[in-house]
Scaffold this active site. Structure first.
Site, PDB file in Angstrom:
ATOM      1  N   LYS A 162      29.590-104.230 -14.995  1.00  0.00           N
ATOM      2  CA  LYS A 162      29.947-103.022 -15.565  1.00  0.00           C
ATOM      3  C   LYS A 162      30.390-101.956 -14.606  1.00  0.00           C
ATOM      4  O   LYS A 162      29.501-101.710 -13.421  1.00  0.00           O
ATOM      5  CB  LYS A 162      28.778-102.216 -16.460  1.00  0.00           C
ATOM      6  CG  LYS A 162      28.882-103.169 -17.620  1.00  0.00           C
ATOM      7  CD  LYS A 162      29.903-102.944 -18.557  1.00  0.00           C
ATOM      8  CE  LYS A 162      29.569-103.463 -20.111  1.00  0.00           C
ATOM      9  NZ  LYS A 162      30.764-103.385 -20.700  1.00  0.00           N
ATOM     10  N   ASP A 191      34.288-104.880 -15.707  1.00  0.00           N
ATOM     11  CA  ASP A 191      34.460-104.156 -17.166  1.00  0.00           C
ATOM     12  C   ASP A 191      34.634-102.514 -16.810  1.00  0.00           C
ATOM     13  O   ASP A 191      33.071-102.216 -16.940  1.00  0.00           O
ATOM     14  CB  ASP A 191      34.008-104.593 -18.313  1.00  0.00           C
ATOM     15  CG  ASP A 191      34.000-104.054 -19.579  1.00  0.00           C
ATOM     16  OD1 ASP A 191      35.168-103.240 -19.683  1.00  0.00           O
ATOM     17  OD2 ASP A 191      33.339-104.402 -20.828  1.00  0.00           O
ATOM     18  N   GLU A 217      38.679-105.646 -16.847  1.00  0.00           N
ATOM     19  CA  GLU A 217      38.660-105.374 -18.264  1.00  0.00           C
ATOM     20  C   GLU A 217      38.529-103.899 -18.479  1.00  0.00           C
ATOM     21  O   GLU A 217      37.666-103.142 -18.017  1.00  0.00           O
ATOM     22  CB  GLU A 217      37.633-105.996 -18.954  1.00  0.00           C
ATOM     23  CG  GLU A 217      37.221-105.944 -20.466  1.00  0.00           C
ATOM     24  CD  GLU A 217      36.100-106.635 -21.205  1.00  0.00           C
ATOM     25  OE1 GLU A 217      36.082-107.710 -20.520  1.00  0.00           O
ATOM     26  OE2 GLU A 217      35.420-106.272 -21.846  1.00  0.00           O
ATOM     27  N   ASP A 242      39.812-105.022 -24.327  1.00  0.00           N
ATOM     28  CA  ASP A 242      38.715-105.418 -25.206  1.00  0.00           C
ATOM     29  C   ASP A 242      38.737-104.271 -26.211  1.00  0.00           C
ATOM     30  O   ASP A 242      39.300-104.449 -27.277  1.00  0.00           O
ATOM     31  CB  ASP A 242      37.532-105.279 -24.288  1.00  0.00           C
ATOM     32  CG  ASP A 242      36.148-105.321 -25.404  1.00  0.00           C
ATOM     33  OD1 ASP A 242      36.248-105.589 -26.262  1.00  0.00           O
ATOM     34  OD2 ASP A 242      34.970-104.738 -24.827  1.00  0.00           O
ATOM     35  N   LYS A 266      35.995-110.953 -29.733  1.00  0.00           N
ATOM     36  CA  LYS A 266      34.655-110.653 -30.009  1.00  0.00           C
ATOM     37  C   LYS A 266      34.222-110.964 -31.557  1.00  0.00           C
ATOM     38  O   LYS A 266      34.933-110.210 -32.366  1.00  0.00           O
ATOM     39  CB  LYS A 266      33.962-109.210 -29.859  1.00  0.00           C
ATOM     40  CG  LYS A 266      33.982-108.824 -28.450  1.00  0.00           C
ATOM     41  CD  LYS A 266      33.570-107.484 -28.070  1.00  0.00           C
ATOM     42  CE  LYS A 266      33.263-107.010 -26.481  1.00  0.00           C
ATOM     43  NZ  LYS A 266      32.996-105.885 -26.564  1.00  0.00           N
ATOM     44  N   GLN A 294      29.557-107.956 -28.083  1.00  0.00           N
ATOM     45  CA  GLN A 294      29.368-106.631 -28.780  1.00  0.00           C
ATOM     46  C   GLN A 294      27.920-106.293 -28.772  1.00  0.00           C
ATOM     47  O   GLN A 294      27.387-105.520 -29.394  1.00  0.00           O
ATOM     48  CB  GLN A 294      29.618-106.459 -30.076  1.00  0.00           C
ATOM     49  CG  GLN A 294      30.244-105.462 -30.552  1.00  0.00           C
ATOM     50  CD  GLN A 294      31.274-104.733 -29.721  1.00  0.00           C
ATOM     51  OE1 GLN A 294      32.240-105.101 -29.780  1.00  0.00           O
ATOM     52  NE2 GLN A 294      30.842-103.897 -28.878  1.00  0.00           N
TER      53      GLN A 294
END
Ligand code: MUC
Ligand code: MG
Length: 367
Positions: A162, A191, A217, A242, A266, A294
């Site tokens: 992240k 991401d 992402e 996403d 997802k 998710q």
């Protein structure tokens, strides 16, 4: 196989280790167990994880839309009439995880009725996926320690890091520390959950050019239309959409508009039916897809691996299937296990979801 009840049970299970990222934080799995019952006694099961910061749904809104809007429109339909089911669900905009859970529960019923695994009905490519672990925000040394623990305990060697903090230099340093500690055999991607600007994203990608990242992402918002196109055009690696591409139509828009060059699928938001539409769009356009997460519990994770393993193109890459490891408990009678960095689907008819009634009684929030 008529639908006689669509049950939405809110439950709450705490996280041992909350996940923090640019658009929010998850401390408790405030999810909804969705069960579709038929007149022949079959019950399909799935899980809806509200993500208010991503879709605007809450646990309460999911229960309300199922109880008040969806269930009354579905009662009496056959589980085989899925096109009619979707026609009725799609009269209502939004509410992606509520719709997705109903869709997956119906597939579960179809599998049970046919005596076949849903994975086989969807595509039957393989029975397992390699697993990606998501590393949330923390000081770099803690992120490294977590990744090393996950690698050592579960054999996982793919990590989604992240990013999206400001200044971006903190994230760049964390990614560098992870690459140094994990070595070249680890697969890393990032991401941003829309946390950076296009210019910050471009700088960060340049500074990480030597780290061998596989994907980037949602580094910046897709609503920054020209900035995002400018960024994606110069990105040296595929740029995954996403939360900007949560439906097939948005996927088409983002890809054709040059705002993404890969897609996160997802099942929590597109179920199986619409996930296939997304996947086939990607395949038709020659764009890669990755199975995202998710921040699902074990039921949602099982749904993800069933879909991901069923299709050739989604099983090429590791899928994000490990967030449940951070939860204090879960609802399945037989918990999922990740071994050698791999998660397998369940054998048997349907999805193979068996909810432990004692655990549901302990965690449900409606009694
Ligand atoms: C992810 O891939 O972004 C965090 C926010 C969300 O919508 O999903 C998670 C993981
Ligand atoms: Mg994401």
């Amino acid at each position: 196989m008529k639908i006689v009840r669509v049950e939405a049970v809110p439950f709450a299970i705490p996280y041992v280790k909350p996940l923090r990222f640019a658009s929010g934080e998850v401390r408790t799995a405030d999810h909804v167990l969705v069960r579709v019952h038929t007149d022949e006694g079959l019950t399909g099961t799935a899980e809806a994880p509200p993500r208010p910061f991503t879709y605007g749904e809450t646990r309460e809104s999911i229960v309300a839309v199922i109880d008040k809007i969806f269930e009354p429109q579905l009662l009496g339909l056959s589980a085989l009439e899925r096109q009619v089911v979707h026609e009725r669900l799609d009269r209502t905009v939004g509410n992606p995880t509520a719709k997705a859970a109903i869709d997956m529960a119906l597939w579960d019923i179809l599998g049970q009725a046919a005596g076949m695994p849903v994975s086989g009905l969807l595509g039957g490519y393989t029975d397992r996926m390699r697993v990606t672990h998501m590393v949330g925000f923390a000081p770099a040394a803690e992120m490294v320690a977590e990744a090393e623990r996950i690698r050592d305990v579960y054999g996982i060697t793919t990590f989604k890091v992240k990013v999206g903090r400001r200044p971006y230099t903190e994230d760049v340093a964390a990614c560098r520390a992870l690459r140094t500690a994990l070595g070249s055999e680890a697969e890393l991607y990032i991401d941003g959950n829309r946390g950076w600007t296009a210019a910050e994203s471009a700088r960060a990608l340049q500074e990480m050019a030597d780290l061998g990242l596989t994907f980037a992402e949602e580094l910046c918002p897709a609503d920054d239309v020209l900035g995002r196109r400018w960024l994606v055009a110069q990105s040296p690696i595929p740029f995954i959409a996403d939360e900007s591409a949560t439906r097939a139509a948005e996927v088409t828009r983002e890809l054709l508009g040059g705002s993404a060059t890969a897609i996160s699928i997802k099942t929590a938001r597109t179920g199986f039916t619409a996930s296939q539409r997304v996947l086939h769009t990607c395949e038709g356009l020659g764009v890669e897809a990755v199975m995202g997460n998710q921040i699902d519990g074990q039921i949602g994770t099982l749904c993800s691996v069933v879909f991901g393993a069923a299709h050739r193109s989604t099983s090429r890459y590791a899928g994000e299937l490990s967030n449940f490891l951070d939860m204090a408990d879960d609802l399945l009678s037989e918990p999922l296990t990740i071994e050698n960095g791999t998660l397998r689907i369940r054998e048997g008819a349907g999805l193979g979801i068996d909810v432990d009634p004692d655990k549901l009684a302990r965690y449900r929030q409606d009694r």
